[in-house]
Design a protein around this motif. Structure first.
Motif, short mmCIF file in Angstrom:
data_model
loop_
_atom_site.label_atom_id
_atom_site.label_comp_id
_atom_site.label_asym_id
_atom_site.label_seq_id
_atom_site.Cartn_x
_atom_site.Cartn_y
_atom_site.Cartn_z
N ASN A 379 0.84 -1.19 0.00
CA ASN A 379 0.00 0.00 0.00
C ASN A 379 0.88 1.25 0.00
OD1 ASN A 379 -2.38 -1.60 0.30
ND2 ASN A 379 -1.99 -1.74 2.49
N THR A 380 1.08 1.85 -1.16
CA THR A 380 1.90 3.06 -1.25
C THR A 380 1.06 4.33 -1.39
OG1 THR A 380 2.11 2.98 -3.67
CG2 THR A 380 3.73 1.74 -2.37
N GLY A 400 -0.64 -6.76 6.75
CA GLY A 400 0.37 -5.93 6.10
C GLY A 400 1.26 -6.73 5.18
N SER A 401 1.76 -6.05 4.10
CA SER A 401 2.66 -6.72 3.17
C SER A 401 4.05 -6.87 3.77
CB SER A 401 2.77 -5.90 1.87
OG SER A 401 1.64 -6.08 1.06
N VAL A 402 4.70 -7.93 3.40
CA VAL A 402 6.09 -8.15 3.74
C VAL A 402 6.78 -8.62 2.46
CG1 VAL A 402 7.74 -9.40 5.16
CG2 VAL A 402 5.51 -8.79 6.11
N VAL A 414 -0.07 -7.95 0.29
CA VAL A 414 -1.44 -7.48 0.39
C VAL A 414 -1.60 -6.14 -0.29
CG1 VAL A 414 -3.26 -6.74 2.00
CG2 VAL A 414 -1.78 -8.66 2.60
N LEU A 415 -2.72 -5.95 -0.98
CA LEU A 415 -3.14 -4.65 -1.48
C LEU A 415 -4.52 -4.38 -0.89
CD1 LEU A 415 -2.16 -2.35 -3.29
CD2 LEU A 415 -3.45 -3.38 -5.16
N SER A 416 -4.59 -3.43 0.03
CA SER A 416 -5.83 -3.17 0.77
C SER A 416 -6.85 -2.47 -0.12
CB SER A 416 -5.53 -2.31 2.00
OG SER A 416 -4.64 -2.96 2.87
N ALA A 417 -8.11 -2.60 0.25
CA ALA A 417 -9.19 -1.94 -0.47
C ALA A 417 -9.01 -0.42 -0.37
CB ALA A 417 -10.54 -2.35 0.11
N GLY A 420 -3.47 1.76 -3.60
CA GLY A 420 -2.75 1.37 -4.80
C GLY A 420 -1.28 1.20 -4.53
N ASP A 421 -0.62 0.56 -5.48
CA ASP A 421 0.82 0.26 -5.38
C ASP A 421 1.53 0.96 -6.54
OD1 ASP A 421 3.30 -0.78 -4.91
OD2 ASP A 421 2.77 -2.85 -5.31
#
Length: 499
Positions: A379-380, A400-402, A414-417, A420-421
């Protein structure tokens, strides 16, 4: 110089975890960890420190950026540790392990949020047998946990890392049942010259006794090969990679889910969408068209992809998970692979079936395809937090992404609702070769979920096109003019403005 593995080294995984992989395709969520069967007596967790047989790392400015693969595996019950101190700051903090059979006091602490002198490290220089072994003690934090059993609880109920503040009054760290935590974190903080070493790590006696660990459970050993690499953090000689084995069992290859219709009624789903490319510019040599791109999730559920490392390969099998409205796992399906990306601007694990970039001709046929075909989901950018299910605190949520280091053997991206990335222009692969392309009109195409591997709400909104004109100016320098999107335009550095 090479050395045979020590016979005392532990291998990852256990027979019980292998057996746990042979479950039904649809995995029911386990809220709060494994629950003993009715009438079963509670028991304390079984803890086991593990390590790969051999680890190869590079130095960067003399430092090692790796957790070296050492993990504390927790089975049977969760491990939960509280550290607290008095509000007047007149006494040292105390730490307590809150176990099913009762609280157990841990050794005296100095700071809230870490386990003081938790590890004993013994390093033997295998290239110089006459050298005196180096012994060090270091504090630790149980962090960056990943599942080691597919039927354990889906979410990590404990903080993913430890936060240090000299005035902190209380902290909680822990590992769910069926999970494993790094004992070094993202950096081992070792500083040794290149060579081959035997590294033994032991949970110190006070902690091991309190937590009921045997002598075998509290120690793990690896052969550590340190290579000199001053110009590329994390880069590796692929021919020198150790044979790394998985650290957890993966689900059944047949997940039982092929489309939305196979999901339980009302299951929330992600919806991948592409923003128009931005920050578009030609490099100084006039040979590359550089750009930034963002794929975001407009659905009402996070996109959750777990990876499981294949035995002896730099590849993970990837699985998409589906959650109900309460965030509990209800189903999964295989969705391709993850690969180790060694480029200097990446150095982490990438999912290979997420998006593609193409430069199209004026008639929208393909002119060039970008070499970038894998991504670490993160999530950026908050793209739309007004939608149904959007995560307002995505950086703090449990899923959370790792992206992981090389020694990682299982991972969650993960890409949360609503998030965006973004991949910016300086990242490896964020460009098209244009040296042999004629001047003219082109389109930068960003396509999410290109092969339809991921299950999502809508696949008709996965594509975005950004019109550009490549031309050569009067000085013979190649340039690009980028068409606005509505009333929005941006300069080559990605700064947006309204016309």
């Amino acid at each position: 110089m090479s050395h045979p593995p020590s016979p005392s080294r532990k291998r990852w995984g256990r027979a019980a975890l292998v057996a746990a992989a042979l479950g039904a395709p649809l995995l029911a969520a386990v809220a709060g960890g494994s629950t003993p069967a009715t009438g079963a007596e509670p028991s304390n967790p079984t803890l086991d420190l593990t390590a790969p047989e051999r680890v190869v790392v590079q130095t960067y400015g003399g430092d090692i950026y790796s957790d070296l693969g050492f993990r504390l595996e927790v089975t049977g019950a969760p491990l939960e540790i509280w550290t607290q101190r008095a509000a007047d700051y007149q006494s040292v903090p105390t730490a307590v392990a809150k176990l099913p059979l009762g609280d157990v006091a841990l050794p005296e602490q100095v700071r809230v949020g870490e386990l003081r002198r938790f590890l004993r490290m013994r390093i033997v220089d295998l290239d110089n047998p006459d050298a005196t072994p180096v012994v060090r003690r270091r504090s630790s934090c149980l962090s960056e946990s990943t599942r080691i059993s597919p039927d354990s609880q889906f979410k990590n109920s404990y903080p993913e890392t430890c936060f240090y503040n000299p005035f902190a009054l209380g902290a909680v760290q822990g590992v769910p049942e069926g999970w494993a935590a790094s004992v070094f974190g993202s950096e081992s903080r070792l500083r040794f010259k290149p060579g081959t070493y035997e590294l033994s790590v032991t949970i110190t006696k006070g902690y091991a006794d309190a937590l009921g660990m045997t002598a075998d459970q509290r120690t793990a050993t690896t052969e550590l090969v340190i290579e000199d690499s001053d110009d590329c953090r994390g880069c590796r000689d692929r021919g020198a990679n150790p044979r790394l084995t998985p650290n957890r069992t993966e689900p059944d290859a047949d997940g039982g889910i092929d489309s939305l219709e196979d999901l339980p009624p009302g299951t929330p789903t992600p919806d991948l969408r592409s923003l128009p490319a931005f920050g578009i510019q030609v490099n100084r040599k006039g040979t590359q068209l550089k750009f930034a791109a963002n794929v975001w999730n407009g659905g009402n559920s996070p996109l959750v992809v777990d990876g499981f490392r294949r035995d002896g390969e730099d590849v993970m099998d990837a699985y998409q998970y589906f959650l109900d409205e309460d965030g509990n796992q209800v189903a999964y399906r295989p969705v391709g692979t993850m690969v180790w990306h060694p480029a200097p601007t990446h150095n982490h694990w990438h999912f290979t079936d997420f998006a593609t970039y193409e430069l199209l001709n004026a008639d929208k046929t393909r002119a060039v395809r970008s070499g970038k075909e894998s991504f670490c989901l993160a999530n950026t950018d908050a793209v739309d937090l007004t939608g149904d299910g959007a995560a307002w605190e995505a950086y703090e949520e449990d899923l959370g992404s790792v992206c992981g280091g090389y020694e990682t053997r299982s991972i969650r991206e993960v890409l949360s609702a609503g998030w965006g990335d973004t991949y910016a222009q300086f990242r490896a692969g964020q460009s098209f070769p244009i040296k042999n392309l004629a001047d003219g009109v082109y389109y930068v195409r960003v396509l999410a979920n290109p092969d339809g591997t991921l299950v999502e709400t809508d696949t008709t909104n996965n594509e975005s096109l950004r019109k550009v004109r490549i031309y050569t100016d009067r000085n013979g320098v190649r340039q690009v003019k980028v068409a606005p999107v509505g009333i929005i335009t941006d300069d080559p550095w990605g700064s947006f403005r309204t016309r």
